[in-house]
Design an enzyme around this catalytic site. Sequence first.
Site, short mmCIF file in Angstrom:
data_model
loop_
_atom_site.label_atom_id
_atom_site.label_comp_id
_atom_site.label_asym_id
_atom_site.label_seq_id
_atom_site.Cartn_x
_atom_site.Cartn_y
_atom_site.Cartn_z
CB CYS A 75 32.65 33.73 45.27
SG CYS A 75 32.40 35.41 46.28
CG HIS A 161 36.37 35.70 35.65
ND1 HIS A 161 35.96 36.76 36.22
CD2 HIS A 161 36.47 34.42 36.38
CE1 HIS A 161 35.70 36.11 37.56
NE2 HIS A 161 36.04 34.98 37.61
CD GLU A 210 30.94 39.45 41.69
OE1 GLU A 210 30.64 38.24 41.65
OE2 GLU A 210 31.19 40.04 42.53
CB CYS A 219 34.99 40.49 41.59
SG CYS A 219 34.61 38.89 40.74
N GLY A 222 37.66 37.68 39.87
CA GLY A 222 37.82 38.53 38.87
C GLY A 222 39.23 39.25 38.80
#
Length: 290
Positions: A75, A161, A210, A219, A222
């Site tokens: 994260c 992802h 997410e 994110c 991301g």
Amino acid sequence: MSLRFTKMHGLGNDFVVVDARTTPFALDAPAIRWLGDRHFGIGFDQLLTIERARDPSCSFAYGIWNSDGSSAGQCGNGVRCVAAWLARAGALGAGMTRLESPSGAVAVELLGDDSVRVDMGEPRFAPAAIPFAADAESDAYAIDVVGREVEIGAVSMGNPHALVEVDDVAAAPVAVLGPQIEYAPAFPQRCNVGFAEVVSRGAIRLRVWERGVGETLACGSGACAAVAVLRRRAKVDAEVRVALPGGELELRWDGPGHPVWMRGPAAFVFDGEIAGRATGAIAPEATRKP
């Protein structure tokens, strides 16, 4: 029992941070889901635990739990908050420090403008490393999503992802297509889903659905995944500003063999304590402390 916590956010991607350096974190998935509920609990996108490092090269470790109770491997906004929390606690000073994430060690650096710079590691494009079901590695894949073909990029930043390029990120069908791709059979562990609009070679706009949370205001992993996929497609340069609904991140990726560097803020909201019953179940009583 009671649980002391700190509420933080990185560009609106919000967290509950729990100090588990001396007392192990022992809440189960139902309790985490209750805490994450924005009406009956505290409310968060992810819960972060700060723990003793198991890797001797790292100063501390951290764990990540999504609001649905599932665990996560990385994260980006969360690690900046962990670094800021440790600095406020007097446990982290100037210079580069290594922290142990669930998916491996990351380097963090506290900067003078209250932002944090993070070495997010090298993107992994091999399908088996994501994991993603494909016969061979490619810059783009066509996958079946609820009976229709969708083109995506796929990469791991310590968590899986998918990236969808769009002409207008504001009009992207994030709430519909996001969960459909998250649960697509091609991703055996589900995935985070980014929707990216290339503004220029140095700027993109991004929204992210997410895994285990839904759409968030920002994110970090991301943003790294989006820059990695787009740079591999030669659509952006090494330095990219990523505009998310909650604000901007600064990213740099020099290409294969190099990590993605991310820079952004970490903000404190409040410290609190939530009370529990003798059974250990979390009770719906919380007090905020300035």
